[in-house]
Scaffold this motif. Structure first.
Motif, short mmCIF file in Angstrom:
data_model
loop_
_atom_site.label_atom_id
_atom_site.label_comp_id
_atom_site.label_asym_id
_atom_site.label_seq_id
_atom_site.Cartn_x
_atom_site.Cartn_y
_atom_site.Cartn_z
N ALA A 64 0.83 -1.20 0.00
CA ALA A 64 0.00 0.00 0.00
C ALA A 64 0.87 1.25 0.00
CB ALA A 64 -0.93 0.00 1.22
N ALA A 65 2.01 1.19 0.70
CA ALA A 65 2.93 2.33 0.72
C ALA A 65 3.53 2.56 -0.66
CB ALA A 65 4.03 2.10 1.75
N ASP A 66 3.86 1.48 -1.37
CA ASP A 66 4.38 1.62 -2.74
C ASP A 66 3.33 2.22 -3.66
OD1 ASP A 66 6.78 0.51 -1.96
OD2 ASP A 66 6.27 -1.52 -2.62
N ILE A 67 2.09 1.77 -3.53
CA ILE A 67 1.00 2.31 -4.35
C ILE A 67 0.78 3.78 -4.01
CG2 ILE A 67 -1.49 2.15 -4.80
CD1 ILE A 67 -1.20 -0.90 -4.33
N PHE A 68 0.88 4.11 -2.73
CA PHE A 68 0.75 5.51 -2.30
C PHE A 68 1.78 6.38 -3.03
CE2 PHE A 68 2.15 8.95 0.49
CZ PHE A 68 0.96 9.57 0.79
N GLN A 69 3.03 5.92 -3.09
CA GLN A 69 4.07 6.69 -3.76
C GLN A 69 3.76 6.84 -5.25
OE1 GLN A 69 6.58 8.28 -2.39
NE2 GLN A 69 6.07 7.56 -0.33
N ALA A 70 3.27 5.77 -5.87
CA ALA A 70 2.93 5.84 -7.30
C ALA A 70 1.81 6.83 -7.55
CB ALA A 70 2.54 4.44 -7.81
N VAL A 71 0.81 6.84 -6.67
CA VAL A 71 -0.31 7.77 -6.82
C VAL A 71 0.17 9.21 -6.64
CG1 VAL A 71 -2.49 8.54 -5.80
CG2 VAL A 71 -2.06 6.10 -6.13
N CYS A 72 1.05 9.44 -5.68
CA CYS A 72 1.57 10.80 -5.46
C CYS A 72 2.33 11.30 -6.67
CB CYS A 72 2.47 10.82 -4.22
SG CYS A 72 1.57 10.66 -2.67
N LEU A 73 3.11 10.42 -7.30
CA LEU A 73 3.84 10.80 -8.51
C LEU A 73 2.88 11.14 -9.64
CD1 LEU A 73 6.76 8.19 -8.49
CD2 LEU A 73 6.94 10.65 -8.09
N GLU A 74 1.84 10.33 -9.80
CA GLU A 74 0.85 10.61 -10.84
C GLU A 74 0.10 11.90 -10.54
OE1 GLU A 74 -2.67 8.31 -13.36
OE2 GLU A 74 -1.44 7.22 -11.90
N LEU A 75 -0.20 12.12 -9.27
CA LEU A 75 -0.87 13.35 -8.87
C LEU A 75 -0.03 14.56 -9.22
CD1 LEU A 75 -2.98 15.02 -7.28
CD2 LEU A 75 -1.77 14.39 -5.18
N PHE A 76 1.27 14.48 -8.93
CA PHE A 76 2.17 15.60 -9.19
C PHE A 76 2.25 15.91 -10.69
CE2 PHE A 76 6.39 17.43 -9.96
CZ PHE A 76 6.38 18.49 -9.05
N SER A 77 2.27 14.86 -11.51
CA SER A 77 2.43 15.07 -12.96
C SER A 77 1.13 15.44 -13.66
CB SER A 77 3.04 13.82 -13.60
OG SER A 77 2.16 12.72 -13.48
N THR A 96 -6.17 5.96 -7.86
CA THR A 96 -5.66 5.03 -6.85
C THR A 96 -6.19 3.62 -7.09
OG1 THR A 96 -5.68 6.87 -5.26
CG2 THR A 96 -5.36 4.67 -4.38
N ALA A 97 -7.46 3.52 -7.47
CA ALA A 97 -8.05 2.20 -7.78
C ALA A 97 -7.34 1.57 -8.97
CB ALA A 97 -9.54 2.34 -8.04
N HIS A 98 -6.98 2.36 -9.97
CA HIS A 98 -6.26 1.83 -11.13
C HIS A 98 -4.90 1.28 -10.70
CE1 HIS A 98 -8.60 4.32 -14.37
NE2 HIS A 98 -9.34 3.45 -13.72
N GLN A 99 -4.20 2.04 -9.86
CA GLN A 99 -2.90 1.59 -9.38
C GLN A 99 -3.03 0.30 -8.57
OE1 GLN A 99 0.12 2.65 -9.95
NE2 GLN A 99 -0.20 4.64 -10.93
N ALA A 100 -4.07 0.24 -7.73
CA ALA A 100 -4.30 -0.96 -6.91
C ALA A 100 -4.66 -2.15 -7.79
CB ALA A 100 -5.41 -0.69 -5.90
N ARG A 105 -3.14 -7.34 -10.32
CA ARG A 105 -2.93 -8.16 -11.51
C ARG A 105 -1.49 -8.68 -11.56
NH1 ARG A 105 -5.00 -5.76 -17.04
NH2 ARG A 105 -6.88 -6.88 -16.40
N LYS A 106 -0.51 -7.82 -11.26
CA LYS A 106 0.89 -8.25 -11.26
C LYS A 106 1.13 -9.30 -10.20
CE LYS A 106 2.75 -3.87 -12.99
NZ LYS A 106 3.56 -2.66 -12.63
N THR A 107 0.51 -9.12 -9.03
CA THR A 107 0.69 -10.08 -7.94
C THR A 107 0.15 -11.44 -8.33
OG1 THR A 107 0.49 -8.31 -6.30
CG2 THR A 107 0.18 -10.55 -5.51
N ARG A 108 -1.02 -11.47 -8.99
CA ARG A 108 -1.61 -12.73 -9.41
C ARG A 108 -0.74 -13.40 -10.48
NH1 ARG A 108 -7.07 -13.78 -8.36
NH2 ARG A 108 -7.56 -12.94 -6.30
#
Length: 202
Positions: A64-77, A96-100, A105-108
């Motif tokens: 969840a922390a990794d997804i949080f960072q990805a969302v913040c980067l997308e938010l900034f851009s 955020t739902a898209h990132q999750a 999908r990658k985990t599966r």
């Protein structure tokens, strides 16, 4: 006289600093002007919302922390290109739902366990209306709590959010209050919270 003027100036500046209680539109305008405090306030305002979504998808706190960072980067851009500032919260939930979903999908795939059609429908790229409503209402509750006096915020967090549940005695000790007064103050805080929620359209 100079000391008084300096103190007043400092207080005035503090009052103008971006805060989580600011509206999304106001924070976004400040962000787009390069105000770093506004960026911090915007992230702080929606930190729990962003974290909560991957957890609903089954992510661990670390993922969840990794997804949080990805969302913040997308938010900034992407924030400068956001057309409807009033729809920011819905946009953020969708991002955020898209990132999750991508994480799921990658985990599966790593586990050689493909998503079933039922999983695809449940964890679709576009969150369902029920999912959106649930997350929106959770955020409205956070926003309402943030509008309460500091003592009410702390009391509500201790009584309703902490695990294991905090006793009235411990609450009284932490807040420097008499144990017998906690029930009365709790009631007043909940009434203030109810009024704040009503103003937000909860």
């Amino acid at each position: 006289m100079r000391r008084n003027e300096t103190s007043t100036t400092r207080l005035t500046r503090r009052g103008r600093d971006p805060d989580v209680a600011w509206s999304d539109a106001r924070l976004i305008r400040a962000c787009l002007k390069g105000n770093e405090h506004a960026w911090s306030a915007l992230i702080q305002k929606y930190r729990n919302l962003i974290y909560s979504i991957p957890l609903k998808y089954g992510a661990s706190p670390e993922d969840a922390a990794d997804i949080f960072q990805a969302v913040c980067l997308e938010l900034f851009s992407e924030l400068p290109r956001l057309r409807k500032k009033a729809a920011f919260r819905s946009w953020l939930i969708t991002v955020t739902a898209h990132q999750a979903f991508q994480w799921k999908r990658k985990t599966r795939r790593r586990a050689e366990d493909e998503l079933t059609p039922a999983d695809e429908e449940k964890l679709g790229m576009d969150p369902s209306p029920d999912f959106m409503e649930q997350v929106e209402r959770e955020q409205m509750l956070r926003d309402a709590i943030a509008r309460l006096p500091a003592r009410c915020q702390e009391m509500i967090r201790m009584l309703f959010y902490q695990e294991p549940q905090v006793s009235y005695r411990d609450v009284a000790q932490r807040l420097g209050l008499a144990t017998g007064s906690i029930g009365f103050i709790r009631g007043r805080c909940l009434k203030r919270l109810q009024r704040a929620l009503e103003k937000l359209g909860f």
